[in-house]
Write a protein that holds these residues in place. Structure first.
Motif, PDB file in Angstrom:
ATOM      1  N   GLU A   1    -106.007  29.698 -42.961  1.00 21.18           N
ATOM      2  CA  GLU A   1    -105.858  31.151 -42.885  1.00 21.18           C
ATOM      3  C   GLU A   1    -105.751  31.642 -41.445  1.00 21.18           C
ATOM      4  OE1 GLU A   1    -108.162  29.613 -44.753  1.00 21.18           O
ATOM      5  OE2 GLU A   1    -107.316  30.028 -46.746  1.00 21.18           O
ATOM      6  N   ASN A   2    -106.214  30.837 -40.485  1.00 23.45           N
ATOM      7  CA  ASN A   2    -106.163  31.271 -39.079  1.00 23.45           C
ATOM      8  C   ASN A   2    -104.743  31.459 -38.567  1.00 23.45           C
ATOM      9  OD1 ASN A   2    -109.102  29.409 -37.918  1.00 23.45           O
ATOM     10  ND2 ASN A   2    -108.923  31.439 -38.836  1.00 23.45           N
ATOM     11  N   TRP A   3    -103.755  30.863 -39.253  1.00 22.80           N
ATOM     12  CA  TRP A   3    -102.373  31.065 -38.833  1.00 22.80           C
ATOM     13  C   TRP A   3    -101.952  32.525 -38.954  1.00 22.80           C
ATOM     14  CZ3 TRP A   3    -100.126  27.450 -36.113  1.00 22.80           C
ATOM     15  CH2 TRP A   3    -100.458  26.097 -36.320  1.00 22.80           C
ATOM     16  N   HIS A   4    -102.694  33.313 -39.741  1.00 23.74           N
ATOM     17  CA  HIS A   4    -102.349  34.721 -39.933  1.00 23.74           C
ATOM     18  C   HIS A   4    -102.932  35.616 -38.842  1.00 23.74           C
ATOM     19  CE1 HIS A   4    -100.674  33.680 -43.797  1.00 23.74           C
ATOM     20  NE2 HIS A   4    -101.815  33.175 -44.203  1.00 23.74           N
ATOM     21  N   ARG A   5    -103.682  35.052 -37.904  1.00 24.29           N
ATOM     22  CA  ARG A   5    -104.202  35.852 -36.800  1.00 24.29           C
ATOM     23  C   ARG A   5    -103.069  36.238 -35.849  1.00 24.29           C
ATOM     24  NH1 ARG A   5    -110.095  33.257 -35.068  1.00 24.29           N
ATOM     25  NH2 ARG A   5    -111.048  33.429 -37.142  1.00 24.29           N
ATOM     26  N   ALA A   6    -103.385  37.108 -34.905  1.00 24.41           N
ATOM     27  CA  ALA A   6    -102.382  37.536 -33.926  1.00 24.41           C
ATOM     28  C   ALA A   6    -101.773  36.322 -33.239  1.00 24.41           C
ATOM     29  CB  ALA A   6    -103.036  38.457 -32.898  1.00 24.41           C
ATOM     30  N   ALA A   7    -100.457  36.382 -33.000  1.00 24.02           N
ATOM     31  CA  ALA A   7     -99.746  35.251 -32.410  1.00 24.02           C
ATOM     32  C   ALA A   7    -100.362  34.823 -31.086  1.00 24.02           C
ATOM     33  CB  ALA A   7     -98.273  35.607 -32.224  1.00 24.02           C
ATOM     34  N   GLU A   8    -100.817  35.777 -30.293  1.00 33.26           N
ATOM     35  CA  GLU A   8    -101.413  35.443 -28.993  1.00 33.26           C
ATOM     36  C   GLU A   8    -102.694  34.632 -29.166  1.00 33.26           C
ATOM     37  OE1 GLU A   8    -103.022  37.650 -24.899  1.00 33.26           O
ATOM     38  OE2 GLU A   8    -102.345  38.834 -26.619  1.00 33.26           O
ATOM     39  N   GLU A   9    -103.524  35.017 -30.157  1.00 27.43           N
ATOM     40  CA  GLU A   9    -104.769  34.283 -30.377  1.00 27.43           C
ATOM     41  C   GLU A   9    -104.485  32.876 -30.889  1.00 27.43           C
ATOM     42  OE1 GLU A   9    -109.080  34.560 -32.714  1.00 27.43           O
ATOM     43  OE2 GLU A   9    -107.594  36.158 -32.972  1.00 27.43           O
ATOM     44  N   VAL A  10    -103.520  32.732 -31.809  1.00 26.60           N
ATOM     45  CA  VAL A  10    -103.157  31.407 -32.308  1.00 26.60           C
ATOM     46  C   VAL A  10    -102.656  30.537 -31.161  1.00 26.60           C
ATOM     47  CG1 VAL A  10    -101.549  30.138 -33.782  1.00 26.60           C
ATOM     48  CG2 VAL A  10    -102.667  32.195 -34.651  1.00 26.60           C
TER      49      VAL A  10
END
Length: 255
Positions: free
Chosen positions: A75-84
């Motif tokens: 599910e972490n792939w759905h975080r903001a692109a910068e955070e990923v």
């Protein structure tokens, strides 16, 4: 369960569990730790990476043989692109520069999860780390990356169905043991203890099949603040628990 640092020791004569062979940790609270200090989220992830080193040290000091860390969920792939991007960059840095430290500690490094979602260079770093540490036996450190338990169960069911369709297995022989062999975690024993930090009290799609008889511990401490003392307190708490696996204990503790 609040912090275990002030928990009393188990009562003498009480039926107790053996030291856990396998501890699994949901490392939660990096973002809240950073926000509480007015820092960017990445500062929390960097501090959390240092907590991983303390956790590994605690596992070694307490004789744990397997340590699984929920480092990046599906599910972490759905975080903001910068955070990923920051998270994967941090992972790349530690794989490239810190694995030698694990190797010197005789720690074997392995991975579970849908690793195909990471770029080729990062996957190659994982394979180099796995190969370098493959023969170490003091502790097996398993990083759950792009991991989701429901996805792993669904993938295992699909692979087992394909094997049955090809005649490689007899459907009549399928049982829990046969199914477990298709899970990514099959090379490792089921966790004895699952820990979550930050005060949250849920498994969040982590080791759902494998946690059937695991003991659970929930700590109020944020992951970046996790210490060797917290690990030792978890071990003391675990030692005072009765593990019955659905069986009833007689008053004297006998089955």
């Amino acid at each position: 369960m609040s912090s275990l640092r002030s928990r009393p020791s188990p009562l003498a004569g009480q039926a107790t569990a053996a030291a856990p062979r396998h501890v699994a940790v949901i490392m939660d609270g990096n973002g809240r730790w950073a926000r509480a200090r007015g820092k960017p989220i990445m500062a929390g992830h960097r501090a959390g990476a240092e907590a991983v080193r303390r956790c590994v040290k605690g596992a070694i000091e307490n004789g744990v043989r397997y340590l699984t860390l929920y480092a990046f969920s599906s599910e972490n792939w759905h975080r903001a692109a910068e955070e990923v991007s920051d998270l994967t960059s941090l992972l790349r840095f530690y794989l490239r520069h810190k694995v030698v430290e694990l190797h010197e500690q005789k720690v074997r490094l392995d991975f579970i999860g849908d690793l195909s979602r990471f770029d080729r260079g990062l996957r190659e770093e994982m394979e180099r780390a796995r190969a370098l540490t493959a023969h170490n036996t003091r502790l097996t450190l398993i990083l759950a990356l792009s991991y989701g338990a429901r996805n792993d169960v669904a993938r295992a069911a699909r692979d087992m169905a394909l094997a049955a369709a090809k005649g490689e297995i007899d459907p009549a022989s399928i049982n829990e043991t046969a199914f477990r062999a298709f899970l990514q975690t099959s090379p490792f024993p089921d966790p004895d203890l699952i820990v979550r930090t930050s005060g949250e009290r849920r498994l969040s799609n982590f080791l759902l099949w494998e946690s059937a008889y695991a003991e659970l511990a929930f700590l109020d401490v944020m992951w970046p603040d996790f210490t060797e003392a917290d690990f030792a307190a978890l071990m003391a708490d675990f030692a005072g628990r009765e593990r019955r696996y659905g069986k009833r204990l007689a008053p004297d503790g006998a089955l």
